[in-house]
Design an enzyme around this catalytic site. Structure first.
Site, PDB file in Angstrom:
ATOM      1  N   TYR A 211     -10.536  -3.732   3.474  1.00  0.00           N
ATOM      2  CA  TYR A 211      -9.672  -3.304   4.577  1.00  0.00           C
ATOM      3  C   TYR A 211     -10.563  -3.066   5.801  1.00  0.00           C
ATOM      4  CZ  TYR A 211      -5.843  -0.519   6.727  1.00  0.00           C
ATOM      5  OH  TYR A 211      -4.864  -0.024   7.548  1.00  0.00           O
TER       6      TYR A 211
ATOM      7  N   ASP B 107      -5.525   9.580   9.351  1.00  0.00           N
ATOM      8  CA  ASP B 107      -4.164   9.220   9.745  1.00  0.00           C
ATOM      9  C   ASP B 107      -3.769   9.873  11.055  1.00  0.00           C
ATOM     10  OD1 ASP B 107      -3.547   7.617   7.479  1.00  0.00           O
ATOM     11  OD2 ASP B 107      -3.396   9.451   6.295  1.00  0.00           O
TER      12      ASP B 107
ATOM     13  N   GLU C 237       0.860  -1.178   0.000  1.00  0.00           N
ATOM     14  CA  GLU C 237       0.000   0.000   0.000  1.00  0.00           C
ATOM     15  C   GLU C 237       0.899   1.232   0.000  1.00  0.00           C
ATOM     16  OE1 GLU C 237      -2.953   0.079   3.066  1.00  0.00           O
ATOM     17  OE2 GLU C 237      -4.134  -1.527   2.164  1.00  0.00           O
TER      18      GLU C 237
END
Length: 273
Positions: free
Chosen positions: A179, A64, A53
């Site tokens: 995911y 993030d 990734e």
């Protein structure tokens, strides 16, 4: 089925045949320098990565945590752009035509380039999948149209709070793998509860025929091994980016490779009865 999607499928088929789990490391393109990204990608493969990734740096990475935020800031300061990321994938493909590469990022840079241009360029350079954090299935119709046209796998996030209706919607659109965000919060935060991940899997598999990778918060080889026992793949990002951030330039590749190789060994370790 296309050659591009076949790279992801072939990887998971090969692993399944040998009863192994996929290791999917994440790094940010352009961090710590523009010249280091492609060598890092090759180092990850040598250490046992099955899929890479590659993060597309963005100025407002909402999903993030601080570690990957700093990586994005460094990369942007270095002049990293979406076009530059695509050029890095092309350079990686000169030596590696097998390892799947998934771009992970946010919608704004892609919208600025244009989805059709982006998808066509992804196909040309050898990108296999795209995970756009801020594009839920309801907002992905245009993106999906172009990704599908150019045989690029759209990869979606599913969280512990995702409803069954949303899981079913993701199941209709997703390709490659899904995911699963293992905890509430941003990347690199919190402590994993492997039991809660295991408890969620039957519900997910009722809807999803694709492999399920688990990420967010996996920071060591033992935790990765435990997560792999209840999933198809383990995604590790912040811990690798932290290794990049803290390593001296002359030790960077070795340190990252040693860490990832340790995780790979843990995933492949068979339990003794």
């Amino acid at each position: 089925m296309s050659t591009l999607q076949n790279r992801i499928q072939a990887t998971f088929d090969r692993l399944k045949a040998t009863q192994r789990k996929a290791l999917i490391p994440f790094i940010t393109a352009g961090d710590p320098t523009l010249d280091m990204t492609v060598p890092l990608m090759h180092a990850l493969v040598e250490a046992g990565a099955d899929v890479i990734e590659l993060g597309v740096p963005f100025s407002d990475p909402m999903a993030d945590g601080p570690t990957i935020q700093r990586a994005s800031e460094r990369a942007l300061k270095n002049g990293m752009t979406l076009r530059g990321v695509l050029a890095m994938v092309a350079a990686f493909r000169q030596q590696d035509a097998v390892t799947p590469v998934v771009l992970m990022g946010y919608g704004n840079p892609i919208e600025a380039l244009g989805w059709e241009t982006f998808a066509a360029r992804c196909a040309a350079v050898g990108v296999d999948g795209v995970l756009t954090v801020d594009f839920p299935p309801e907002e992905s119709h245009v993106a999906f149209e172009y990704l599908q046209r150019y045989d690029i796998a759209p990869i979606f996030l599913i969280a512990p709070t995702t409803t069954e209706a949303r899981i079913a919607q993701v199941a209709r659109l997703a390709r490659g793998y899904v995911y699963y965000v293992s905890l509430k919060g941003v990347t690199g935060s919190g402590n994993l509860d492997v039991d809660s991940i295991a408890a969620k899997m039957p519900q997910l598999r009722q809807f999803l025929n694709l492999p399920i990778g688990v990420g967010f918060g996996i920071r060591d080889a033992e935790t990765a091994r435990q997560v792999a026992q209840v999933s198809d793949a383990v995604v590790i990002g912040s811990r690798i980016v932290q290794e990049i951030e803290s390593s001296a330039p002359d030790r960077l590749l070795d340190n990252v490779q040693n860490f990832v190789a340790g995780v790979r060994a843990a995933l492949d370790r068979k339990e003794r009865l």
